[in-house]
Design a protein around this motif. Structure first.
Motif, mmCIF file in Angstrom:
data_model
loop_
_atom_site.group_PDB
_atom_site.id
_atom_site.type_symbol
_atom_site.label_atom_id
_atom_site.label_comp_id
_atom_site.label_asym_id
_atom_site.label_seq_id
_atom_site.Cartn_x
_atom_site.Cartn_y
_atom_site.Cartn_z
ATOM 1 N N UNK A 111 6.993 70.728 -41.689
ATOM 2 C CA UNK A 111 6.357 69.688 -42.309
ATOM 3 C C UNK A 111 7.032 68.311 -42.254
ATOM 4 N N UNK A 112 8.268 67.965 -42.307
ATOM 5 C CA UNK A 112 8.637 66.740 -42.136
ATOM 6 C C UNK A 112 8.636 66.092 -40.727
ATOM 7 N N UNK A 113 8.443 67.034 -39.793
ATOM 8 C CA UNK A 113 8.023 66.578 -38.427
ATOM 9 C C UNK A 113 6.616 66.096 -38.447
ATOM 10 N N UNK A 114 5.914 66.734 -38.923
ATOM 11 C CA UNK A 114 4.243 66.489 -38.954
ATOM 12 C C UNK A 114 4.041 65.122 -39.787
ATOM 13 N N UNK A 115 4.827 65.063 -40.828
ATOM 14 C CA UNK A 115 4.607 63.905 -41.710
ATOM 15 C C UNK A 115 5.329 62.737 -40.924
ATOM 16 N N UNK A 116 6.447 62.595 -40.483
ATOM 17 C CA UNK A 116 7.110 61.805 -39.659
ATOM 18 C C UNK A 116 6.275 61.091 -38.561
ATOM 19 N N UNK A 117 5.641 61.944 -37.858
ATOM 20 C CA UNK A 117 4.795 61.550 -36.828
ATOM 21 C C UNK A 117 3.525 60.761 -37.400
ATOM 22 N N UNK A 118 2.983 61.419 -38.441
ATOM 23 C CA UNK A 118 1.840 60.743 -38.909
ATOM 24 C C UNK A 118 2.119 59.459 -39.536
ATOM 25 N N UNK A 119 3.050 59.486 -40.494
ATOM 26 C CA UNK A 119 3.498 58.178 -41.186
ATOM 27 C C UNK A 119 3.886 57.081 -40.350
ATOM 28 N N UNK A 120 4.440 57.434 -39.212
ATOM 29 C CA UNK A 120 4.969 56.510 -38.410
ATOM 30 C C UNK A 120 3.744 55.779 -37.653
ATOM 31 N N UNK A 121 2.836 56.519 -37.278
ATOM 32 C CA UNK A 121 1.408 56.171 -36.517
ATOM 33 C C UNK A 121 0.753 55.309 -37.172
ATOM 34 N N UNK A 122 0.817 55.430 -38.712
ATOM 35 C CA UNK A 122 -0.182 54.591 -39.499
ATOM 36 C C UNK A 122 0.297 53.050 -39.558
ATOM 37 N N UNK A 123 1.703 53.040 -39.301
ATOM 38 C CA UNK A 123 2.367 51.710 -39.090
ATOM 39 C C UNK A 123 2.590 51.250 -37.723
ATOM 40 N N UNK A 124 1.970 51.896 -36.728
ATOM 41 C CA UNK A 124 2.483 51.542 -35.269
ATOM 42 C C UNK A 124 2.059 50.132 -34.847
ATOM 43 N N UNK A 125 0.989 49.741 -35.439
ATOM 44 C CA UNK A 125 0.576 48.454 -35.093
ATOM 45 C C UNK A 125 0.647 47.113 -36.080
ATOM 46 N N UNK A 126 1.682 47.485 -37.336
ATOM 47 C CA UNK A 126 1.918 46.621 -38.081
ATOM 48 C C UNK A 126 2.976 45.591 -37.583
ATOM 49 N N UNK A 127 2.938 44.489 -38.387
ATOM 50 C CA UNK A 127 4.303 43.536 -37.866
ATOM 51 C C UNK A 127 5.526 44.080 -38.324
ATOM 52 N N UNK A 128 6.842 43.646 -37.718
ATOM 53 C CA UNK A 128 7.759 44.385 -37.933
ATOM 54 C C UNK A 128 8.210 44.353 -39.223
ATOM 55 N N UNK A 129 8.137 42.767 -39.893
ATOM 56 C CA UNK A 129 8.549 42.718 -41.149
ATOM 57 C C UNK A 129 7.700 43.330 -42.429
ATOM 58 N N UNK A 130 6.668 43.974 -41.758
ATOM 59 C CA UNK A 130 5.851 44.803 -42.887
ATOM 60 C C UNK A 130 5.703 46.165 -42.470
ATOM 61 N N UNK A 131 6.466 46.678 -41.591
ATOM 62 C CA UNK A 131 6.487 47.908 -41.142
ATOM 63 C C UNK A 131 7.508 48.850 -42.098
ATOM 64 N N UNK A 132 7.592 50.211 -41.682
ATOM 65 C CA UNK A 132 8.533 51.050 -42.237
ATOM 66 C C UNK A 132 9.250 51.964 -41.272
ATOM 67 N N UNK A 133 10.723 52.248 -41.534
ATOM 68 C CA UNK A 133 11.185 53.061 -40.849
ATOM 69 C C UNK A 133 11.139 54.550 -41.262
ATOM 70 N N UNK A 134 10.716 55.513 -40.585
ATOM 71 C CA UNK A 134 10.508 57.062 -40.874
ATOM 72 C C UNK A 134 11.559 57.891 -40.069
ATOM 73 N N UNK A 135 11.929 58.557 -41.098
ATOM 74 C CA UNK A 135 13.126 59.650 -40.730
ATOM 75 C C UNK A 135 12.615 61.093 -41.457
ATOM 76 N N UNK A 136 13.109 62.091 -41.085
ATOM 77 C CA UNK A 136 12.979 63.426 -41.695
ATOM 78 C C UNK A 136 14.260 64.412 -41.554
#
Length: 303
Positions: A111-136
């Motif tokens: 679960x956490x690997x799939x969600x980590x991949x999904x959530x990080x891809x949602x912010x893959x093209x965001x500016x660095x100061x409005x992005x998030x760091x995702x871990x699991x």
């Protein structure tokens, strides 16, 4: 989007105050002086600040420099002020660190690997100061050792909680809550109130521990058939008695034997008595299909 909104508001303030020459401190002090009947227009902003107006004296010049210094402090800390104001207005966590946020997903490895991949891809093209760091991490394995020493103010913990109402999962849920508690209690003592991570849990069990969790999303359970645990628990809690406890234990033993001899347990005739006892306790979770109860009990008992 907090960082982006604060950036836009700060830029708007700087453009307006510099273009029209209306810094908030000097304008406010000038308005107060005028209301008190004084002549304190702070024209020092319109001329060389080191040029003294003999008609007004050194006091006016000093007041102008003080106002400028206070306006400079406003410009320096304006981003922080506006971020705090936005959080108060929106009812969000006040003492989280400024800048981009970190999300740690605590659940089973799949679960956490799939969600980590999904959530990080949602912010893959965001500016660095409005992005998030995702871990699991896994609450029963590596989460405590990998992430609890990296907990900071405003860290977001998304915790998947097993349904501890089932006896086979109760220990797993307790372990998950304990791991979350270790991360939750890491705080900065220099800030009032809670100054640690924000915790949101998800699970079928509606129970919430407000000392550990800020919020809990209870998933509906009415779409599945009730587990055997729920029948036994309700029968005991509704009218507790030694007779009902004994009947419940006999029911578990009968069903565990039926499970042992069913098609799902073929080839396991060599189970030792110790493993058979383990099977008896796990029957609370495994006997989810009515066919096991029908095989183990007579029609009247099953009813």
């Amino acid at each position: 989007t907090e960082t982006w909104r604060v950036l836009v508001l700060v830029a708007a303030y700087v453009v307006v105050t510099v273009t029209f020459g209306v810094p908030i401190v000097s304008v406010t002090l000038g308005a107060i002086a005028s209301a008190l009947g004084g002549d304190m227009s702070f024209s020092v902003y319109d001329s060389d600040p080191f040029t003294r107006d003999d008609a007004k004296g050194y006091g006016f010049l000093a007041a102008g420099f003080v106002a400028r210094f206070l306006d400079a402090l406003v410009y320096i800390f304006l981003g922080k002020y506006l971020a705090r104001l936005l959080r108060i207005v929106e009812g969000r966590y006040l003492w989280a660190r400024l800048g981009n946020r970190t999300v740690v997903i605590v659940d089973s490895p799949m679960v956490h690997r799939m969600l980590e991949a999904y959530l990080s891809k949602l912010f893959s093209q965001a500016y660095s100061f409005v992005s998030i760091n995702v871990h699991g991490g896994t609450s029963v394995d590596d989460f405590v050792h990998k992430y609890t020493h990296r907990v900071v103010r405003g860290l977001l913990l998304a915790v998947g909680r097993p349904d501890g109402r089932l006896s086979a999962l109760s220990k797993t849920e307790i372990t998950t809550l304990l791991a979350t508690k270790q991360a939750r209690f890491i705080e900065n003592p220099d800030y009032p109130g809670h100054s640690g991570p924000e915790v949101v849990s998800v699970g079928h069990n509606p129970y919430i521990d407000l000392e550990i969790e800020d919020n809990h999303v209870a998933l509906p359970s009415f779409n599945r058939r009730p587990f055997l645990d729920q029948f036994v628990y309700r029968s005991i809690v509704d009218a507790p008695s030694e007779e009902k406890m004994q009947n419940a234990m006999e029911l578990l033993v009968t069903i565990s034997k039926a499970l042992h001899t069913s098609l799902g347990f073929k080839g396991q005739e060599a189970l030792t008595e110790r493993r058979h006892r383990r099977l008896t306790t796990s029957a609370l979770c495994d006997a989810t299909s009515p066919r096991f109860i029908e095989k183990a009990l007579s029609p009247s008992e099953a009813q």
